[in-house]
Motif scaffolding. Sequence first.
Motif, PDB file in Angstrom:
ATOM      1  N   ASP A  52       0.829  -1.207   0.000  1.00 49.80           N
ATOM      2  CA  ASP A  52       0.000   0.000   0.000  1.00 49.80           C
ATOM      3  C   ASP A  52       0.865   1.258   0.000  1.00 49.80           C
ATOM      4  O   ASP A  52       0.587   2.219  -0.721  1.00 49.80           O
ATOM      5  N   GLU A  53       1.922   1.244   0.813  1.00 50.27           N
ATOM      6  CA  GLU A  53       2.829   2.395   0.866  1.00 50.27           C
ATOM      7  C   GLU A  53       3.569   2.566  -0.464  1.00 50.27           C
ATOM      8  O   GLU A  53       3.792   3.690  -0.909  1.00 50.27           O
ATOM      9  N   ALA A  54       3.928   1.457  -1.088  1.00 55.22           N
ATOM     10  CA  ALA A  54       4.616   1.532  -2.384  1.00 55.22           C
ATOM     11  C   ALA A  54       3.720   2.191  -3.430  1.00 55.22           C
ATOM     12  O   ALA A  54       4.196   2.985  -4.252  1.00 55.22           O
ATOM     13  N   GLN A  55       2.434   1.877  -3.386  1.00 53.80           N
ATOM     14  CA  GLN A  55       1.507   2.486  -4.339  1.00 53.80           C
ATOM     15  C   GLN A  55       1.372   3.978  -4.117  1.00 53.80           C
ATOM     16  O   GLN A  55       1.175   4.736  -5.065  1.00 53.80           O
ATOM     17  N   LYS A  56       1.502   4.423  -2.873  1.00 56.49           N
ATOM     18  CA  LYS A  56       1.377   5.847  -2.556  1.00 56.49           C
ATOM     19  C   LYS A  56       2.673   6.621  -2.810  1.00 56.49           C
ATOM     20  O   LYS A  56       2.631   7.838  -2.931  1.00 56.49           O
ATOM     21  N   ALA A  57       3.789   5.914  -2.854  1.00 51.73           N
ATOM     22  CA  ALA A  57       5.090   6.586  -2.982  1.00 51.73           C
ATOM     23  C   ALA A  57       5.193   7.322  -4.310  1.00 51.73           C
ATOM     24  O   ALA A  57       4.758   6.837  -5.349  1.00 51.73           O
ATOM     25  N   THR A  58       5.786   8.493  -4.252  1.00 50.02           N
ATOM     26  CA  THR A  58       5.941   9.295  -5.474  1.00 50.02           C
ATOM     27  C   THR A  58       7.353   9.202  -6.030  1.00 50.02           C
ATOM     28  O   THR A  58       7.552   9.415  -7.222  1.00 50.02           O
ATOM     29  N   ARG A  59       8.311   8.895  -5.184  1.00 47.52           N
ATOM     30  CA  ARG A  59       9.699   8.750  -5.646  1.00 47.52           C
ATOM     31  C   ARG A  59       9.990   7.288  -5.945  1.00 47.52           C
ATOM     32  O   ARG A  59       9.560   6.396  -5.220  1.00 47.52           O
ATOM     33  N   VAL A  60      10.735   7.061  -6.995  1.00 49.06           N
ATOM     34  CA  VAL A  60      11.077   5.697  -7.410  1.00 49.06           C
ATOM     35  C   VAL A  60      11.838   4.970  -6.306  1.00 49.06           C
ATOM     36  O   VAL A  60      11.554   3.811  -6.006  1.00 49.06           O
ATOM     37  N   ALA A  61      12.792   5.652  -5.674  1.00 44.30           N
ATOM     38  CA  ALA A  61      13.589   5.011  -4.616  1.00 44.30           C
ATOM     39  C   ALA A  61      12.698   4.581  -3.449  1.00 44.30           C
ATOM     40  O   ALA A  61      12.891   3.498  -2.877  1.00 44.30           O
ATOM     41  N   ASP A  62      11.712   5.406  -3.094  1.00 43.29           N
ATOM     42  CA  ASP A  62      10.797   5.051  -2.010  1.00 43.29           C
ATOM     43  C   ASP A  62       9.937   3.851  -2.402  1.00 43.29           C
ATOM     44  O   ASP A  62       9.732   2.933  -1.610  1.00 43.29           O
ATOM     45  N   LYS A  63       9.435   3.884  -3.626  1.00 41.57           N
ATOM     46  CA  LYS A  63       8.608   2.773  -4.109  1.00 41.57           C
ATOM     47  C   LYS A  63       9.397   1.462  -4.073  1.00 41.57           C
ATOM     48  O   LYS A  63       8.901   0.438  -3.601  1.00 41.57           O
ATOM     49  N   GLU A  64      10.635   1.496  -4.541  1.00 44.42           N
ATOM     50  CA  GLU A  64      11.475   0.293  -4.530  1.00 44.42           C
ATOM     51  C   GLU A  64      11.745  -0.188  -3.114  1.00 44.42           C
ATOM     52  O   GLU A  64      11.728  -1.393  -2.842  1.00 44.42           O
ATOM     53  N   ALA A  65      11.983   0.746  -2.202  1.00 40.48           N
ATOM     54  CA  ALA A  65      12.251   0.371  -0.808  1.00 40.48           C
ATOM     55  C   ALA A  65      11.028  -0.318  -0.200  1.00 40.48           C
ATOM     56  O   ALA A  65      11.164  -1.352   0.473  1.00 40.48           O
ATOM     57  N   TRP A  66       9.824   0.237  -0.430  1.00 38.65           N
ATOM     58  CA  TRP A  66       8.603  -0.377   0.089  1.00 38.65           C
ATOM     59  C   TRP A  66       8.368  -1.748  -0.520  1.00 38.65           C
ATOM     60  O   TRP A  66       7.957  -2.684   0.164  1.00 38.65           O
ATOM     61  N   LEU A  67       8.644  -1.879  -1.820  1.00 40.84           N
ATOM     62  CA  LEU A  67       8.466  -3.182  -2.472  1.00 40.84           C
ATOM     63  C   LEU A  67       9.446  -4.210  -1.927  1.00 40.84           C
ATOM     64  O   LEU A  67       9.079  -5.379  -1.734  1.00 40.84           O
TER      65      LEU A  67
END
Length: 88
Positions: A52-67
Amino acid sequence: MGIENPPAPRLAGFSLGPSLRLFLGTFGLLLHLVLMENDADRYLRQAKACLDEAQKATRVADKEAWLNLSEEWMVMAEKAQRESSYEH
């Protein structure tokens, strides 16, 4: 004739009102659910929260970290499921 509320229980001279009784009942139910939940279920819930947090993330690095975190929780959930199936 209306519906009457049962008398509020008394505890050491104090009366528990309807709001407090509702709170205590809800808290008891939540505590029961948490205690009954096994490790695999908790880990899967954490993995879902990370997705859920990955879907909300706007930065690629944040999305990758959540995934990545979600994947780690999934690995832990799978391991816990295997271990619990050996115990039963």
